[in-house]
Design an enzyme around this catalytic site. Structure first.
Site, mmCIF file in Angstrom:
data_model
loop_
_atom_site.group_PDB
_atom_site.id
_atom_site.type_symbol
_atom_site.label_atom_id
_atom_site.label_comp_id
_atom_site.label_asym_id
_atom_site.label_seq_id
_atom_site.Cartn_x
_atom_site.Cartn_y
_atom_site.Cartn_z
ATOM 1 N N GLU A 1 0.930 -0.923 -0.076
ATOM 2 C CA GLU A 1 0.059 -0.082 -0.069
ATOM 3 C C GLU A 1 0.912 1.133 0.119
ATOM 4 O O GLU A 1 1.873 1.435 0.757
ATOM 5 C CB GLU A 1 -0.932 0.016 1.264
ATOM 6 C CG GLU A 1 -1.589 1.141 1.441
ATOM 7 C CD GLU A 1 -2.527 1.183 2.835
ATOM 8 O OE1 GLU A 1 -3.089 2.210 3.050
ATOM 9 O OE2 GLU A 1 -2.674 0.096 3.456
ATOM 10 N N GLU B 1 -3.432 11.251 2.843
ATOM 11 C CA GLU B 1 -4.193 10.799 4.200
ATOM 12 C C GLU B 1 -4.480 12.133 4.948
ATOM 13 O O GLU B 1 -3.436 12.480 5.452
ATOM 14 C CB GLU B 1 -3.862 9.657 4.885
ATOM 15 C CG GLU B 1 -4.267 8.382 4.126
ATOM 16 C CD GLU B 1 -3.934 7.110 5.367
ATOM 17 O OE1 GLU B 1 -4.935 6.357 5.564
ATOM 18 O OE2 GLU B 1 -2.798 7.067 5.728
ATOM 19 N N ASP C 1 0.127 5.146 0.566
ATOM 20 C CA ASP C 1 -0.710 6.406 0.829
ATOM 21 C C ASP C 1 -0.237 7.590 0.457
ATOM 22 O O ASP C 1 0.844 8.112 0.645
ATOM 23 C CB ASP C 1 -0.960 6.559 2.391
ATOM 24 C CG ASP C 1 -1.450 5.157 2.911
ATOM 25 O OD1 ASP C 1 -2.206 4.449 2.387
ATOM 26 O OD2 ASP C 1 -1.416 5.044 4.111
ATOM 27 N N HIS D 1 3.748 1.679 2.856
ATOM 28 C CA HIS D 1 3.393 0.195 3.700
ATOM 29 C C HIS D 1 3.854 -0.879 2.735
ATOM 30 O O HIS D 1 2.967 -1.291 2.129
ATOM 31 C CB HIS D 1 1.980 0.158 3.961
ATOM 32 C CG HIS D 1 1.393 1.298 5.012
ATOM 33 N ND1 HIS D 1 1.321 1.340 6.241
ATOM 34 C CD2 HIS D 1 0.586 2.578 4.531
ATOM 35 C CE1 HIS D 1 0.972 2.638 6.814
ATOM 36 N NE2 HIS D 1 0.393 3.175 5.813
#
Length: 278
Positions: A234, A239, A236, A250
């Site tokens: 993942e 956010e 991001d 991640h």
């Protein structure tokens, strides 16, 4: 939004399937993007947005009867994974559902999301959507190495305590249809989600229902957790809310979407968060 890098599999015919429903026409929301090779050299891509499978109506094949109601599976249709996968379908999201049930609208170049929507049958909290490539049968793939990625978000009504997110995850480009022959719904129906938290709340993982060992949530009337989790890398990109922003990678020890179980899921509730594969 999402990306995926490794694709493998063979399509064969199975006896049970993650099928699309036939009671509603599945509609995607228009949201064009541009791909540029220079400052004034851009091409408009006729991309669309689809809704994640976890938010969709899950009901008995050919009947307006819930397979999943509130935060529980119906034991008549879902006594086990194989029977549940065969009995139940993912229904389409029509134009009325987008606005009245999920609180999502499109102006063609962007979308507006409502956090809480009081629908005709239930109260909907949040939403998760994916960008479909032109044609609407596959997710839009982004290859961003040495490239720029830009977007605009109005956070003026996104206060502290809420989290808006735009991120990439390593989902299968077709939602898992090629890798999992039981998945007949595919990207158009928002299937195949995974992330680095290895979520257990997914109702479908790897083309099968995740109903066995299901535990309803004690603080969410619509959610619960199954035995399996769905893991993948993942990234991001954004956010945030109106007062804070985070940008977080991640990593996982995986290639593509992976159905985890036990310690490899790295679950918080079992105190194994840092023992998992992500």
């Amino acid at each position: 939004m999402l990306s995926q890098w490794v694709i493998a599999g063979l399509l064969i015919v199975g006896a049970l399937a993650q099928k699309p429903g036939s009671l509603k026409k599945n509609a995607e929301l228009k949201m064009d993007i541009q791909e540029c090779s220079g400052q004034m050299d851009c091409t408009t891509l006729k991309t669309k947005v689809t809704l994640d499978s976890n938010w969709r109506w899950l009901h008995a094949d050919g009947e307006a009867v819930n397979c999943y109601d509130g935060n529980l599976w119906d034991e008549e249709f879902c006594p086990d994974t194989e029977t549940c996968t065969e009995n139940c379908v993912l229904e389409g999201v029509d134009a009325a559902d987008w606005t009245d049930t999920y609180g999502v609208t499109s102006d063609g170049d962007g979308i507006t999301l409502q956090f809480v929507t009081q629908g005709p049958y239930s109260t909907n909290i949040g939403s998760r959507m994916y960008l479909l490539a032109p044609g609407g049968h596959e997710y839009q793939i982004f290859k961003l190495k040495n490239r720029e990625f830009t977007f605009d978000v109005d956070v003026s009504e996104l206060p502290c305590g809420l989290n808006g997110a735009l991120y990439f995850v390593e989902m299968d480009f077709d939602g898992g249809m090629e890798n999992y022959p039981t998945n007949e719904a595919g990207a158009a129906y928002g299937t195949g989600y995974c992330d680095a938290q290895c979520p257990h709340d997914m109702k479908w993982i790897s083309g099968e229902t995740n109903n066995e060992g299901w535990e309803p949530s004690d603080n969410d009337v619509n959610a619960g957790k199954g035995y399996y989790g769905s893991c993948c890398v993942e990234m991001d990109i954004w956010e945030a809310n109106s007062v804070a922003t985070a940008y977080t990678p991640h990593p996982c020890e995986t290639v593509g979407a992976y159905r985890c179980e036990g310690t490899e899921c790295g679950d918080n509730w079992s105190d194994e968060r840092y023992d998992g594969i992500c």
